[in-house]
Design an enzyme around this catalytic site. Structure first.
Site, PDB file in Angstrom:
ATOM      1  N   SER A 142       0.756  -1.079  -0.190  1.00 28.91           N
ATOM      2  CA  SER A 142       0.016  -0.163  -0.030  1.00 28.91           C
ATOM      3  C   SER A 142       1.146   1.268  -0.013  1.00 28.91           C
ATOM      4  CB  SER A 142      -0.829   0.128   1.249  1.00 28.91           C
ATOM      5  OG  SER A 142      -1.266   1.266   1.435  1.00 28.91           O
ATOM      6  N   TYR A 155      -1.147  -1.166  10.611  1.00 26.27           N
ATOM      7  CA  TYR A 155      -1.191  -1.081   9.124  1.00 26.27           C
ATOM      8  C   TYR A 155      -0.126  -0.674   8.623  1.00 26.27           C
ATOM      9  CZ  TYR A 155      -3.679  -1.216   4.649  1.00 26.27           C
ATOM     10  OH  TYR A 155      -3.868  -1.256   3.280  1.00 26.27           O
TER      11      TYR A 155
END
Ligand SMILES: NC(=O)c1ccc[n+]([C@@H]2O[C@H](COP(=O)([O-])OP(=O)(O)OC[C@H]3O[C@@H](n4cnc5c(N)ncnc54)[C@H](OP(=O)(O)O)[C@@H]3O)[C@@H](O)[C@H]2O)c1
Length: 257
Positions: A142, A155
């Protein structure tokens, strides 16, 4: 449509990007093994995609938090459809891990799925790919890998770690004929981002996002980060001193769950 038919193994294919990628591959005539924990979703997806054709789709329940589950899924799938050409470590979770209240179990869960899950998936596929001298490993990271975001410690840490892991694997495996593709998208509309309460600049529609990922995988790119305005922004943010970075992003809050 590519001429040679491939076997593609995808984790986290019960919804969102994994399901979208499975559909693209089947539409191009390939054989896809879709895996995830929610059996009813991957069962109906595999039935729908096989009926759609021209490729076919089989499913297998797999929890990437468990190395045994991943190994069993990979062994079952390769004995069922043959050796894999592409393995996509896509399964991932996002949840708020605000430092003042998140407990270590939340951190562990995110890291087990997003980091160890990728490692288990690649590890299960690597020996056969190296023996055959071909194959492609795909890591779904990401743009959150670039710098820590408020409320998203687990995350961001997990994605930074899998990006680094993929870069190392890419160099380690090149001499065996195995390539590694690192995908670093910004926000794409899926159940994962539908939960976010904050603004998501340049969020892409699901189809456009899946298309960009699909093209990057087919082209066997080493690293793909998109959409470009956001990718450019996070690269610039990375260069900022901490005080200025904190000033710009310090008041942002993450997903509610
Ligand atoms: N959407 C975005 O904007 C975006 C941006 C950058 C990166 N990503 C990454 O893209 C990947 C897919 O996300 P998405 O947006 O498509 O989200 P999603 O729709 O929530 O899909 C997540 C998938 O991961 C699976 N999963 C979660 N935990 C799992 C586990 N322990 N074992 C096996 N499968 C598991 C889920 O299936 P089950 O619950 O059925 O197991 C589901 O199929 C993630 O790695 C995410 O971090 C997404």
């Amino acid at each position: 449509m590519t001429s040679r038919k491939k076997n593609i193994f995808i984790t986290g294919a019960s919804s969102g990007l994994g399901a979208g990628l499975a559909e693209r591959f089947v539409r191009d005539g390939h054989t896809v093994i879709v895996t995830a924990r929610r059996e009813s979703l991957i069962l109906s997806l595999s039935e729908r995609l096989t009926a759609m054709g021209p490729g076919r789709c089989v499913y297998r329940v797999c929890d990437v938090q468990s190395e045994a589950s991943v190994s069993a899924a990979v062994a079952w799938a390769s004995s069922t459809v043959g050796p894999f050409d592409v393995v996509i470590a896509n399964a991932g979770v996002s949840q708020s891990t605000e430092a003042s209240y998140a407990d270590t179990a939340q951190f562990e869960s995110v890291l087990r799925t997003n980091l160890l899950g990728v490692m288990y998936t690649f590890h299960a596929a690597i020996p056969t790919m190296c023996l055959r001298g071909s194959g492609q490993l795909v890591c779904m990271s990401s743009l959150a890998a670039y710098r820590g975001l408020p409320g998203a410690a687990a995350y961001c840490a997990s994605k930074a770690a899998v990006s680094a892991l993929s870069e190392s694997f890419r160099m380690d495996l090149k001499r065996f004929g195995v390539c590694v593709t690192l995908l670093q998208p910004g926000w794409i509309q899926t159940p994962l981002t539908d939960r976010n309460l904050y603004a998501m600049p340049f969020r892409m529609g699901t189809d456009a996002g899946v298309d960009a990922l699909y093209r990057a995988i087919l082209a066997q790119k080493s690293v793909v980060s998109f959409p470009w305005p956001l990718a450019m922004s996070v690269r610039l943010l990375r260069l900022l001193p901490a005080w200025l970075y904190d000033k710009i992003l310090g008041n942002r809050r993450n997903a509610k769950s």
